[in-house]
Design a protein around this motif. Structure first.
Motif, PDB file in Angstrom:
ATOM      1  N   LYS A   1       1.200  -1.104  -0.177  1.00 56.88           N
ATOM      2  CA  LYS A   1       0.194  -0.086   0.399  1.00 56.88           C
ATOM      3  C   LYS A   1       1.247   1.346  -0.202  1.00 56.88           C
ATOM      4  CE  LYS A   1      -2.462  -0.481   3.487  1.00 56.88           C
ATOM      5  NZ  LYS A   1      -3.974  -0.569   4.631  1.00 56.88           N
ATOM      6  N   ILE A   2       0.349   2.461  -0.652  1.00 58.15           N
ATOM      7  CA  ILE A   2       1.031   3.306  -1.216  1.00 58.15           C
ATOM      8  C   ILE A   2       0.228   4.437   0.012  1.00 58.15           C
ATOM      9  CG2 ILE A   2       2.291   5.536  -2.261  1.00 58.15           C
ATOM     10  CD1 ILE A   2       2.467   3.680  -4.681  1.00 58.15           C
ATOM     11  N   ASP A   3       1.263   5.198   1.180  1.00 55.79           N
ATOM     12  CA  ASP A   3       0.286   6.609   1.433  1.00 55.79           C
ATOM     13  C   ASP A   3       1.262   8.017   1.099  1.00 55.79           C
ATOM     14  OD1 ASP A   3      -0.238   8.380   3.582  1.00 55.79           O
ATOM     15  OD2 ASP A   3       0.022   7.492   5.247  1.00 55.79           O
ATOM     16  N   LYS A   4       0.702   7.937   0.145  1.00 55.60           N
ATOM     17  CA  LYS A   4       1.713   9.088  -0.731  1.00 55.60           C
ATOM     18  C   LYS A   4       1.242  10.626   0.611  1.00 55.60           C
ATOM     19  CE  LYS A   4       2.347  11.393  -4.887  1.00 55.60           C
ATOM     20  NZ  LYS A   4       2.144  10.888  -7.152  1.00 55.60           N
ATOM     21  N   GLU A   5       0.472  11.079   1.100  1.00 54.30           N
ATOM     22  CA  GLU A   5       0.512  12.232   2.124  1.00 54.30           C
ATOM     23  C   GLU A   5       0.962  11.826   2.840  1.00 54.30           C
ATOM     24  OE1 GLU A   5      -3.377  14.931   3.969  1.00 54.30           O
ATOM     25  OE2 GLU A   5      -3.548  13.451   2.297  1.00 54.30           O
ATOM     26  N   GLY A   6       1.369  10.631   3.662  1.00 54.90           N
ATOM     27  CA  GLY A   6       1.818  10.512   4.723  1.00 54.90           C
ATOM     28  C   GLY A   6       3.698  10.119   4.555  1.00 54.90           C
ATOM     29  N   LYS A   7       4.317   9.473   3.246  1.00 57.64           N
ATOM     30  CA  LYS A   7       5.052   9.675   2.326  1.00 57.64           C
ATOM     31  C   LYS A   7       5.681   8.425   3.393  1.00 57.64           C
ATOM     32  CE  LYS A   7       6.546  13.877   1.983  1.00 57.64           C
ATOM     33  NZ  LYS A   7       8.292  14.968   2.049  1.00 57.64           N
ATOM     34  N   LYS A   8       4.513   7.361   3.116  1.00 57.65           N
ATOM     35  CA  LYS A   8       4.991   5.834   3.858  1.00 57.65           C
ATOM     36  C   LYS A   8       4.370   4.639   2.570  1.00 57.65           C
ATOM     37  CE  LYS A   8       2.358   6.722   7.211  1.00 57.65           C
ATOM     38  NZ  LYS A   8       1.378   6.791   8.568  1.00 57.65           N
ATOM     39  N   LEU A   9       5.448   3.859   2.471  1.00 56.88           N
ATOM     40  CA  LEU A   9       5.220   2.770   2.233  1.00 56.88           C
ATOM     41  C   LEU A   9       5.076   1.240   2.764  1.00 56.88           C
ATOM     42  CD1 LEU A   9       5.138   1.372  -0.798  1.00 56.88           C
ATOM     43  CD2 LEU A   9       7.155   0.812  -0.433  1.00 56.88           C
ATOM     44  N   HIS A  10       3.748   1.047   2.433  1.00 55.31           N
ATOM     45  CA  HIS A  10       3.159  -0.188   4.113  1.00 55.31           C
ATOM     46  C   HIS A  10       3.593  -1.640   3.319  1.00 55.31           C
ATOM     47  CE1 HIS A  10       1.627   2.262   6.590  1.00 55.31           C
ATOM     48  NE2 HIS A  10       1.195   2.890   6.023  1.00 55.31           N
ATOM     49  N   ILE A  11       4.167  -2.321   3.617  1.00 52.60           N
ATOM     50  CA  ILE A  11       4.230  -3.988   3.013  1.00 52.60           C
ATOM     51  C   ILE A  11       3.309  -5.324   4.232  1.00 52.60           C
ATOM     52  CG2 ILE A  11       5.925  -5.815   2.391  1.00 52.60           C
ATOM     53  CD1 ILE A  11       6.823  -2.916   2.050  1.00 52.60           C
ATOM     54  N   ILE A  12       2.646  -5.750   4.109  1.00 55.87           N
ATOM     55  CA  ILE A  12       2.062  -6.425   4.938  1.00 55.87           C
ATOM     56  C   ILE A  12       1.802  -8.019   4.477  1.00 55.87           C
ATOM     57  CG2 ILE A  12      -0.436  -7.023   6.002  1.00 55.87           C
ATOM     58  CD1 ILE A  12      -0.609  -3.349   5.447  1.00 55.87           C
ATOM     59  N   ASP A  13       1.988  -8.827   5.672  1.00 59.36           N
ATOM     60  CA  ASP A  13       1.841 -10.103   5.276  1.00 59.36           C
ATOM     61  C   ASP A  13       0.450 -11.011   6.476  1.00 59.36           C
ATOM     62  OD1 ASP A  13       3.541 -11.922   7.282  1.00 59.36           O
ATOM     63  OD2 ASP A  13       5.008 -10.056   6.374  1.00 59.36           O
ATOM     64  N   GLN A  14       0.388 -12.003   5.698  1.00 59.10           N
ATOM     65  CA  GLN A  14      -0.044 -12.562   7.312  1.00 59.10           C
ATOM     66  C   GLN A  14       0.277 -14.114   7.233  1.00 59.10           C
ATOM     67  OE1 GLN A  14      -3.813 -12.918   4.534  1.00 59.10           O
ATOM     68  NE2 GLN A  14      -4.229 -10.299   4.397  1.00 59.10           N
ATOM     69  N   GLY A  15       1.801 -13.679   7.330  1.00 58.36           N
ATOM     70  CA  GLY A  15       2.352 -15.075   7.569  1.00 58.36           C
ATOM     71  C   GLY A  15       2.234 -15.072   9.027  1.00 58.36           C
ATOM     72  N   LEU A  16       3.677 -15.961   9.474  1.00 51.53           N
ATOM     73  CA  LEU A  16       3.409 -16.305  11.009  1.00 51.53           C
ATOM     74  C   LEU A  16       3.788 -15.389  11.831  1.00 51.53           C
ATOM     75  CD1 LEU A  16       6.993 -16.655  10.673  1.00 51.53           C
ATOM     76  CD2 LEU A  16       6.569 -19.280  10.718  1.00 51.53           C
ATOM     77  N   GLY A  17       4.530 -14.179  11.310  1.00 55.01           N
ATOM     78  CA  GLY A  17       4.689 -13.228  12.191  1.00 55.01           C
ATOM     79  C   GLY A  17       6.080 -12.723  13.351  1.00 55.01           C
ATOM     80  N   MET A  18       6.321 -12.359  14.001  1.00 53.20           N
ATOM     81  CA  MET A  18       7.179 -12.524  14.875  1.00 53.20           C
ATOM     82  C   MET A  18       6.875 -12.034  16.653  1.00 53.20           C
ATOM     83  SD  MET A  18      10.614 -11.103  13.575  1.00 53.20           S
ATOM     84  CE  MET A  18       9.479  -9.950  12.129  1.00 53.20           C
ATOM     85  N   THR A  19       7.117 -12.445  17.785  1.00 53.18           N
ATOM     86  CA  THR A  19       7.089 -12.587  19.385  1.00 53.18           C
ATOM     87  C   THR A  19       8.822 -11.274  19.484  1.00 53.18           C
ATOM     88  OG1 THR A  19       8.893 -13.673  19.643  1.00 53.18           O
ATOM     89  CG2 THR A  19       6.284 -14.458  19.563  1.00 53.18           C
ATOM     90  N   ALA A  20       8.268 -10.716  20.403  1.00 49.53           N
ATOM     91  CA  ALA A  20       9.180  -8.716  20.705  1.00 49.53           C
ATOM     92  C   ALA A  20      10.838 -10.074  20.936  1.00 49.53           C
ATOM     93  CB  ALA A  20       8.712  -8.392  22.032  1.00 49.53           C
ATOM     94  N   ASP A  21      10.773 -11.026  21.506  1.00 52.92           N
ATOM     95  CA  ASP A  21      11.823 -11.904  21.604  1.00 52.92           C
ATOM     96  C   ASP A  21      12.752 -11.956  20.291  1.00 52.92           C
ATOM     97  OD1 ASP A  21      12.040 -11.806  24.102  1.00 52.92           O
ATOM     98  OD2 ASP A  21      11.785 -13.662  24.355  1.00 52.92           O
ATOM     99  N   GLU A  22      11.654 -12.755  19.096  1.00 55.57           N
ATOM    100  CA  GLU A  22      12.325 -13.407  17.730  1.00 55.57           C
ATOM    101  C   GLU A  22      12.939 -11.787  16.938  1.00 55.57           C
ATOM    102  OE1 GLU A  22       9.392 -17.041  17.094  1.00 55.57           O
ATOM    103  OE2 GLU A  22       8.373 -15.192  17.001  1.00 55.57           O
ATOM    104  N   VAL A  23      11.972 -10.450  17.009  1.00 59.96           N
ATOM    105  CA  VAL A  23      12.115  -9.333  16.396  1.00 59.96           C
ATOM    106  C   VAL A  23      13.980  -8.592  17.095  1.00 59.96           C
ATOM    107  CG1 VAL A  23      12.251  -6.623  16.582  1.00 59.96           C
ATOM    108  CG2 VAL A  23       9.747  -8.206  16.269  1.00 59.96           C
ATOM    109  N   GLU A  24      14.421  -9.401  18.613  1.00 58.54           N
ATOM    110  CA  GLU A  24      15.356  -9.255  18.998  1.00 58.54           C
ATOM    111  C   GLU A  24      16.591  -9.467  18.333  1.00 58.54           C
ATOM    112  OE1 GLU A  24      17.135  -7.176  20.777  1.00 58.54           O
ATOM    113  OE2 GLU A  24      15.644  -6.398  23.028  1.00 58.54           O
ATOM    114  N   LYS A  25      16.006 -11.546  18.222  1.00 54.78           N
ATOM    115  CA  LYS A  25      16.539 -12.034  17.740  1.00 54.78           C
ATOM    116  C   LYS A  25      16.897 -11.738  16.615  1.00 54.78           C
ATOM    117  CE  LYS A  25      17.343 -17.239  17.266  1.00 54.78           C
ATOM    118  NZ  LYS A  25      16.741 -18.377  17.468  1.00 54.78           N
ATOM    119  N   TYR A  26      16.124 -11.946  15.436  1.00 53.94           N
ATOM    120  CA  TYR A  26      16.077 -11.774  14.334  1.00 53.94           C
ATOM    121  C   TYR A  26      16.122 -10.319  13.346  1.00 53.94           C
ATOM    122  CZ  TYR A  26      14.270 -17.069  14.435  1.00 53.94           C
ATOM    123  OH  TYR A  26      14.449 -17.621  14.285  1.00 53.94           O
TER     124      TYR A  26
END
Length: 628
Positions: free
Chosen positions: A64-89
Motif C-alpha cells: 500500500k502507498i500512503d502518498k500524503e504520509g510519505k509511507k509505503l506499507h508491506i503487509i503479510d499474513q504469515g507467522l509473524g514474530m514475538t518481541a524476542d524473535e524481533v530481538e533475535k532476527y
C-alpha cells in the motif's frame, strides 16, 4: 518499552548497506515482499506438520502507498514474530531466520519454497527509507510487537495492540527516494521482481462487473464491485508438470513473460529435475535474427519464483542465452544482493544438464516430425550452429539433428550429405568437396554453373559459418568446404571431361597480357580458363582460404591469426571460349579494347556485389554511352 543498540560490528552499517551492499536501490521491494512470502510459506509448512495450531486460510501480501504520509506499507499474513524473535532476527544483522528455519526442519521443509538466505534483505529498506517500523503479531499466543529504527544503530521495541497474525513493514520514504511513492513505479517493480511469487500480492483494488442473474429485466444494469487487485501469478507454468500443460498454455505463458512479443515461439523445452540439483524452467525458441548480441539476455533467472536477473551467464550455456524463457533453481548460489553468481560446482552441472536436455529435445522434434523441423530450420539454425562451436557436449549430439539445406530446398544431416555427394564431388586427394553458397541471390550465376556440372550446392549463410566449417573440416578429414564462387569450379574438383579452348596458347598469353594491363593490380590475379561457351566471359572468384580467413576475422576469429586487416584479393577468370574474349583479343583499337575489358570486369564485379561508389557511377555512365 525496550531500547538498545542493534548488534552490528560497525557503527555505520546502514550507510554501507545503502552505498555498497546493494547496487540497485529498487530491489528493496523485492527483498521485503520476499520476506513476507517466506513468513507465509513457513506458516504453511508448520500448519501442514501440525506445529502451528492455527488456520492457514488464504493469505495474501499487500503493498500500500500512503502518498500524503510519505509511507509505503508491506503487509503479510504469515507467522509473524514475538518481541524476542524481533530481538533475535532484526537486531542481530546477518542472522538469517530462513537459514535457521531450514536447518531445524531440513527434512520436512525441503520443498517448502523458503526463499530467504542472508538475513540482510530487511535492511535494504534503509536504502529508500529514513525510518522503518515493524508491527508484528506471532501465530503463537503472545503480544504483538512494534519495532522502530531511524537508520542509526538505535532502535525501540514496544508492545502493540495488533490482533491479527502477520507482519506490517512501514517505510517512511526519504526525500531522495520519493519516486517510490508513485503508483506506476511500485507497479513496475512488482511486475519486474514479484510477478510470479508463490503468494498472491495485492496492490490496490479494481472494479469487477458481476454477471446478471437469470431472468433479469432487459434494462437491468450489471453491478460493479471493488475487488482486490492481485498483481502476480502465484502458479506460473514452469511450476507445473508438462503433462498438465497444453501447447496453448505454453504460448499463453510466453506472452505473459513477454507482453510486447507478438510472434509465437517456434517451440518450447520444459526443464524439470530434482536430482542432483533442483531446477525447473521453460525455454522458448523464438525466431532468430543474425545479430547474436541483440538476442542475448532474454532468459529470466528466478530463485523459488523470485526474479533475480536476466543475466544468466554461467548458468545457461552461452549459445542458449539467445533463447527466451525462465530458469528457476534454489541451488544457484547468489550473493547478498541476489544479483551475481559465485563459483559453485552446481552451476556447471546445471549448465551441462540444460545443454543435454535441449539437445535431447531437438533430436526428439527432428525424429517426430522432420518436415516441420525443416520448415523451422532457418529460424533456429544460428543458435544450433553457435552451440556446435561453443559447447563440446552439444556438438557431440548435434549430428543427429543439425541440417545442411541445399539451394534446391533439400535438407541433409551431415551423414546424409556425405552419401549424397560422394559420387561426383571429390578432389584429387579423394576428399569430398562440399560446395556452398552464402547468398543465393548474389551468387546465383555461380550456383547455376555448379548445378550444370551436376554438383550439389548447400546454403550456409549464417554469420559464423566460416568458424563452423573450420570445425567440421577438422573433425572430418575426408571432407572440405568450398564456397561456390571461390576458385574451385574447374581446378579443385575432378571433371568428367575437359573443355577445349578456342584460343591457342599464344593467343591466350596475348589476351592475358591485354587484360592484366587494364585490371587493377595486385587486387586481381588474371587466369585464362576454357569454360563452356555459354558461361560468363569474365568471372570473379576468391581464393577459398583467404576469403574464409577474412570472414573469420570479421566475426571475432581473426585476431588469433593476425589477419584483422587482410587485403582484398580476387581471381579474374577469363573464359577463353567466350565470344567476348575473341573480340577483345582481335580488336586493334586500344581504347575500345580497354572499354570492353572494363565493362566486362564491372559486370563481373556486379555479380559479386563489388561495384560501389565512384566505380558504379562510372559504370552506369559508360553503359549509357555504349547503348547510344
Amino acid at each position: 518499552m525496550t531500547t538498545g543498540k542493534i548488534n552490528v560490528s560497525v557503527e555505520n552499517i546502514f550507510p554501507l548497506i545503502k552505498k555498497f551492499l546493494y547496487n540497485d536501490h529498487e530491489i528493496f521491494l523485492r527483498e521485503l515482499v520476499s520476506n513476507g512470502t517466506d513468513a507465509t510459506l513457513k506458516l504453511k509448512h508448520l500448519t501442514s506438520i501440525g506445529e502451528a495450531k492455527v488456520e492457514y486460510g488464504n493469505p495474501i501480501i499487500e503493498v500500500k502507498i500512503d502518498k500524503e504520509g510519505k509511507k509505503l506499507h508491506i503487509i503479510d499474513q504469515g507467522l509473524g514474530m514475538t518481541a524476542d524473535e524481533v530481538e533475535k532476527y532484526i537486531n542481530q544483522v546477518a542472522f538469517s531466520g530462513a537459514e535457521e528455519f531450514l536447518d531445524k526442519y531440513k527434512d520436512s521443509a525441503k520443498d517448502s519454497g523458503i526463499i530467504g538466505h542472508f538475513g540482510l534483505g530487511f535492511y535494504s529498506a534503509f536504502m529508500v527509507a529514513e525510518k522503518v517500523e515493524i508491527i508484528t503479531k506471532s501465530f503463537k499466543d503472545e503480544p504483538a510487537a512494534h519495532w522502530t529504527c531511524d537508520g542509526s544503530p538505535e532502535f525501540s521495541l514496544t508492545a502493540h495492540d495488533k490482533t491479527d497474525r502477520g507482519t506490517e513493514i512501514i517505510l517512511h520514504i526519504a526525500e531522495d527516494s520519493l519516486e517510490f511513492l508513485e503508483e506506476f513505479k511500485i507497479r513496475e517493480l512488482l511486475n519486474k521482481y514479484n510477478k510470479f511469487m508463490p503468494i498472491p500480492i495485492k496492490f490496490g483494488t479494481k472494479k469487477e462487473t458481476l454477471p446478471l442473474p437469470d431472468g433479469a429485466a432487459e434494462d437491468a444494469k450489471p453491478e460493479e464491485i471493488e475487488v482486490d487487485n492481485i498483481i502476480n501469478n502465484p502458479n506460473p507454468a514452469w511450476t507445473k508438470q508438462p503433462v498438465d500443460l497444453t501447447d496453448e498454455d505454453y504460448k499463453k505463458f510466453y506472452h505473459e513473460l513477454y507482453p510486447m512479443q507478438f510472434e509465437e515461439p517456434l517451440f518450447n523445452i520444459h526443464l524439470n529435475v530434482d536430482y542432483p540439483f533442483n531446477l525447473t524452467g521453460i525455454l522458448y525458441f523464438p525466431k532468430m535474427s543474425a545479430d547474436l548480441q541483440m538476442q542475448k539476455d532474454k532468459i529470466q533467472l528466478y530463485q523459488n519464483q523470485v526474479y533475480v536477473t536476466d543475466n544468466v551467464e554461467g548458468i545457461v550455456p552461452e549459445f542458449l542465452g539467445m533463447l527466451k524463457g525462465v530458469i528457476d533453481s534454489p541451488d544457484i548460489p547468489l550473493n547478498v544482493s541476489r544479483s551475481g553468481l559465485q563459483a559453485d560446482s552446481n552451476v556447471k552441472k546445471i549448465s551441462n544438464y540444460i545443454t543435454r536436455k535441449v539437445a535431447d529435445k531437438l533430436k526428439a522434434l527432428f525424429n517426430e516430425n522432420r518436415e516441420d523441423f525443416e520448415k523451422k530450420w532457418n529460424d533456429i539454425k544460428i543458435v544450433l550452429e553457435y552451440g556446435m562451436l561453443s559447447e563440446p557436449k552439444f556438438y557431440e549430439k548435434a549430428g543427429d539433428f543439425v541440417l545442411y539445406p541445399s539451394v534446391d530446398d533439400k535438407y541433409y544431416t551431415l551423414a546424409e550429405l556425405k552419401d549424397a555427394i560422394k559420387e561426383n564431388q571429390t578432389d584429387k586427394d579423394g576428399k569430398l568437396v562440399v560446395l556452398y553458397a552464402s547468398n543465393k541471390e548474389s551468387q546465383h550465376g555461380y550456383i547455376e554453373i555448379a548445378k550444370e556440372k551436376g554438383y550439389e550446392v548447400l546454403v550456409l549463410d549464417s554469420p559464423i559459418v566460416s568458424h563452423l566449417i573450420q570445425k567440421l573440416e577438422g573433425d572430418n578429414e575426408k571432407m572440405t568446404f568450398t564456397r561456390v564462387d571461390s576458385d574451385h569450379i574447374d581446378n579443385l574438383i575432378k571433371k568428367e571431361e575437359t573443355q577445349i579452348s578456342k584460343l591457342s596458347d599464344d593467343e591466350k598469353e596475348n589476351l592475358k597480357t591485354v587484360v592484366e594491363a587494364i585490371v587493377p593490380k595486385p587486387t586481381y590475379s588474371v587466369q585464362m580458363e576454357a569454360l563452356d561457351s555459354n558461361a560468363a566471359p569474365f568471372i570473379i572468384t576468391q581464393p577459398e582460404f583467404m576469403r574464409r580467413m577474412k570472414e573469420m576475422s570479421q566475426t571475432g576469429g581473426g585476431g588469433m591469426f593476425g589477419m584483422g586487416n587482410m587485403p582484398e584479393m580476387y581471381n579474374l577468370v577469363v573464359n577463353t571460349n567466350s565470344e567476348l574474349a575473341t573480340t577483345i583479343l582481335k580488336n586493334e583499337d586500344k581504347s575500345a579494347q580497354e572499354s570492353l575489358v572494363k565493362q566486362a570486369l564491372d559486370l563481373a564485379k556486379i555479380s559479386q556485389g563489388l561495384l560501389k561508389g565512384e566505380e558504379l557511377t562510372a559504370f552506369v555512365k559508360r553503359s549509357f554511352e555504349l547503348i547510344k
